[in-house]
Design an enzyme around this catalytic site. Sequence first.
Site, PDB file in Angstrom:
ATOM      1  N   PRO A   2       0.820  -1.211   0.000  1.00  0.00           N
ATOM      2  CG  PRO A   2      -0.812  -1.577   1.607  1.00  0.00           C
ATOM      3  CD  PRO A   2       0.509  -2.101   1.126  1.00  0.00           C
ATOM      4  CD  GLU A   3       2.116   3.713  -4.495  1.00  0.00           C
ATOM      5  OE1 GLU A   3       2.505   4.889  -4.522  1.00  0.00           O
ATOM      6  OE2 GLU A   3       2.159   2.965  -5.501  1.00  0.00           O
ATOM      7  CE  LYS A  52       5.286   2.926   0.244  1.00  0.00           C
ATOM      8  NZ  LYS A  52       5.895   1.962  -0.697  1.00  0.00           N
ATOM      9  CG  ASN A 162       6.472   0.150  -8.814  1.00  0.00           C
ATOM     10  OD1 ASN A 162       7.270   0.950  -9.294  1.00  0.00           O
ATOM     11  ND2 ASN A 162       6.385  -1.090  -9.240  1.00  0.00           N
ATOM     12  NE  ARG A 258       7.979  -3.073  -5.866  1.00  0.00           N
ATOM     13  CZ  ARG A 258       7.273  -2.263  -5.062  1.00  0.00           C
ATOM     14  NH1 ARG A 258       7.844  -1.768  -3.970  1.00  0.00           N
ATOM     15  NH2 ARG A 258       6.030  -1.969  -5.320  1.00  0.00           N
TER      16      ARG A 258
END
Length: 278
Positions: A2-3, A52, A162, A258
């Site tokens: 989760p961002e 986060k 991301n 990533r």
Amino acid sequence: MPEGHTLRRLAIDLTAAFGGEVVAVSSPQGRFAADAAQVDRTELVGADSAGKHLFLEFAGERFVHIHLGLIGKLDVRRGTAPPPQGAVRLRLASPDAYADLRGATRCDLVDGARVREVVAQLGPDPLRPDADPDRAWARIAKSERSIGDLLMDQAVLAGVGNVYRAEVLFRHRVDPQRPGRTLQKKQWQAIWDDLVLLMAEGVRLNRIDTVRPEHTPEAMGRPPRVDDHGGEVYVYRRTGMECHVCGSVVRTQDLKGRNLFWCPRCQPTFRSRSRSAP
């Protein structure tokens, strides 16, 4: 993972559901049982986020520090709490609301000093009113690392993941592989300002939308995006598809473990040259 907008939305929802109330705190799974007992039947003052990280503040300057990691989930529901299902690490419950935490990489009871220590280790968070973008710029301006890498470093910039990384660089036509030190300060300020707006909108909608009005499905006459992440985006998870702006094929490659997404025409490869003064 989760961002930052997800954690901010959770902080808002938790405060709305439990803020100022005495709540039952338990650990049906058992892993948090001893710490849960220390704050059980005490007042939950409110919740806050930094990047986060999520912090639930209880009376007496005691905090539950949560990091969801890759698979963690915290559900906040209205109504009477049903019997817990699955591995519920933490449950909060009041007469008319409950919240269940599962799969988090961190769930610890800490004091205010530890909260301040965690926050101090993070870069500025675009969702926090006290954030100073110059702190991030001080590191970016001196770094040989790529801007795509730097934006994901939580010690440089907190809360960006991301999706926002890929999308904000596309919106500003920046090559993700461009060394941070080659950016001008005005470019960084524009990226920061855009993140502030995009992430605030993510909090409001509880999803990530990054396309401008002229590139929405309605404006372009195209089908809406179908993806479990939701929201309309330019390049994130659109590998091999046509760019909404120029029609080129969106590309992806690995960057520090990533997936990196970009459009080679809208974000042309940066060619090193002498850098203008900021």
